[in-house]
Design a protein around this motif. Structure first.
Motif, PDB file in Angstrom:
ATOM      1  N   LEU A 130       2.502  -7.981   0.283  1.00 11.30           N
ATOM      2  CA  LEU A 130       3.827  -6.562  -0.296  1.00 11.30           C
ATOM      3  C   LEU A 130       4.510  -6.415  -1.174  1.00 11.30           C
ATOM      4  N   PHE A 131       4.736  -7.839  -1.460  1.00  9.10           N
ATOM      5  CA  PHE A 131       5.602  -8.153  -3.257  1.00  9.10           C
ATOM      6  C   PHE A 131       4.502  -7.506  -3.964  1.00  9.10           C
ATOM      7  N   PHE A 132       3.585  -8.221  -4.185  1.00  6.39           N
ATOM      8  CA  PHE A 132       2.644  -7.671  -4.822  1.00  6.39           C
ATOM      9  C   PHE A 132       2.810  -6.017  -5.572  1.00  6.39           C
ATOM     10  N   VAL A 133       3.002  -5.661  -4.285  1.00 10.15           N
ATOM     11  CA  VAL A 133       2.589  -3.446  -4.444  1.00 10.15           C
ATOM     12  C   VAL A 133       3.416  -3.470  -4.571  1.00 10.15           C
ATOM     13  N   PHE A 134       4.965  -3.922  -4.247  1.00  9.09           N
ATOM     14  CA  PHE A 134       6.194  -3.073  -4.602  1.00  9.09           C
ATOM     15  C   PHE A 134       6.721  -3.664  -6.256  1.00  9.09           C
ATOM     16  N   SER A 135       6.214  -5.099  -6.416  1.00  5.16           N
ATOM     17  CA  SER A 135       6.554  -5.141  -8.367  1.00  5.16           C
ATOM     18  C   SER A 135       5.455  -4.153  -8.964  1.00  5.16           C
ATOM     19  N   LEU A 136       4.463  -4.276  -9.103  1.00  2.00           N
ATOM     20  CA  LEU A 136       3.493  -3.890 -10.104  1.00  2.00           C
ATOM     21  C   LEU A 136       4.078  -2.156 -10.161  1.00  2.00           C
TER      22      LEU A 136
ATOM     23  N   THR B 143       2.805   3.491  -3.973  1.00  3.51           N
ATOM     24  CA  THR B 143       4.034   3.901  -2.793  1.00  3.51           C
ATOM     25  C   THR B 143       3.790   3.676  -1.305  1.00  3.51           C
ATOM     26  N   ALA B 144       2.716   4.629  -0.885  1.00  4.18           N
ATOM     27  CA  ALA B 144       2.513   4.754   0.663  1.00  4.18           C
ATOM     28  C   ALA B 144       2.129   4.013   1.125  1.00  4.18           C
ATOM     29  N   LEU B 145       1.329   2.338   0.085  1.00  3.43           N
ATOM     30  CA  LEU B 145       0.735   1.580   0.885  1.00  3.43           C
ATOM     31  C   LEU B 145       1.638   0.242   0.746  1.00  3.43           C
ATOM     32  N   GLY B 146       2.418   0.613  -0.217  1.00  2.00           N
ATOM     33  CA  GLY B 146       3.899  -0.351  -0.182  1.00  2.00           C
ATOM     34  C   GLY B 146       4.364  -0.396   0.921  1.00  2.00           C
ATOM     35  N   THR B 147       4.781   1.438   1.441  1.00  2.00           N
ATOM     36  CA  THR B 147       5.784   1.437   2.474  1.00  2.00           C
ATOM     37  C   THR B 147       4.847   1.718   3.683  1.00  2.00           C
ATOM     38  N   ALA B 148       3.527   1.277   4.377  1.00  2.00           N
ATOM     39  CA  ALA B 148       2.935   1.438   5.017  1.00  2.00           C
ATOM     40  C   ALA B 148       3.016  -0.581   5.317  1.00  2.00           C
ATOM     41  N   LEU B 149       3.044  -1.346   4.740  1.00  2.00           N
ATOM     42  CA  LEU B 149       2.798  -2.690   4.585  1.00  2.00           C
ATOM     43  C   LEU B 149       4.327  -3.143   4.975  1.00  2.00           C
ATOM     44  N   LEU B 150       4.603  -2.666   4.437  1.00  2.00           N
ATOM     45  CA  LEU B 150       6.485  -2.719   5.193  1.00  2.00           C
ATOM     46  C   LEU B 150       6.775  -2.328   6.396  1.00  2.00           C
ATOM     47  N   ALA B 151       6.544  -1.217   7.080  1.00  2.00           N
ATOM     48  CA  ALA B 151       6.284  -0.997   8.240  1.00  2.00           C
ATOM     49  C   ALA B 151       5.903  -2.075   9.002  1.00  2.00           C
TER      50      ALA B 151
END
Length: 223
Positions: A108-114, A19-27
């Motif tokens: 980004l979408f891969f991390v969130f969808s996973l 989750t932190a990885l996805g949030t960091a990528l989004l930021a």
């Protein structure tokens, strides 16, 4: 052998890290593009957590364990919100290869969808365990398959007809009419069996890797 509690704690840390990885990528994307276009992913991930929260009520909520009516309500809400977990996969529709951020967006979408898919499978594992303790395994499997198909339908309703889980309360008549009309659409049935099968296969494919990470262990009350 690693104690179960420690194993669960390590697994939850890995989920938080994802989750932190996805949030960091989004930021990073927000900073790079000066746009908040894809911040809806955080809301979708929150919705993906709701089914897991509901399924854990069987494990931790004593009132739910004691009350048949509460268990039925929780199960109904769980079925209603479960499509939100794999729904994030359909957010890939927002990808645009012409954008300079395409590869970042893809990751980004891969991390969130996973993350959403794992949360959904964990929730399904809880409910599957609950059903197996109270029903024949064949019936438990059939119920979960039916729920997977319903989730495929729910994703169709969300992606193409733009309904949300709470519209059953806020727009019941409009939703009912759309449900009836959609049953005559070929696309609806393709999503029911196509995405529903994907959810079902994902459950069985990921279940061996996720087994033991907070699956349901409750006492004997029956639905």
């Amino acid at each position: 052998m690693i104690p179960s509690a420690l194993k669960n704690n390590l697994f939850h840390k890995k989920l938080l890290l994802l989750t932190a990885l996805g949030t960091a990528l989004l930021a990073l994307r927000v900073y790079w593009t000066q746009s908040i276009d894809f911040t809806f992913l955080l809301w979708n991930l929150f919705l993906a957590l709701v089914p897991l929260f509901l399924s854990k009520q069987f494990l931790f909520n004593v009132q739910v364990q004691k009350s048949r009516a509460l268990r039925i309500v929780i199960l109904f809400l769980w079925v209603l919100f479960l499509p939100n977990s794999p729904y994030i996969i359909t957010d890939f529709v927002h990808l645009d290869s012409a954008r300079p951020t395409f590869w970042l967006d893809l990751l980004l979408f891969f991390v969130f969808s996973l993350n959403g898919l794992i949360l959904g499978v964990l929730s399904m594992m809880d409910v599957f365990s609950y059903l197996r303790k109270r029903n024949h395994p064949v019936l438990a499997n059939a119920i979960l398959l039916f729920v997977s198909l319903l989730s495929g339908y729910g994703i169709f309703l969300g992606r193409f007809l733009r309904f949300n889980s709470w519209d059953i309360v806020t727009k019941p008549l409009v939703l009912a009419e759309s449900l009836f009309n959609s049953l005559f659409l070929v696309d609806a049935w393709l999503w029911i069996f196509g995405f529903g099968s994907f959810i079902w296969v994902s459950f069985w494919a990921l279940k061996p890797f996720l087994r033991g990470h907070g699956t349901l262990t409750v006492s004997n009350p029956k639905v």
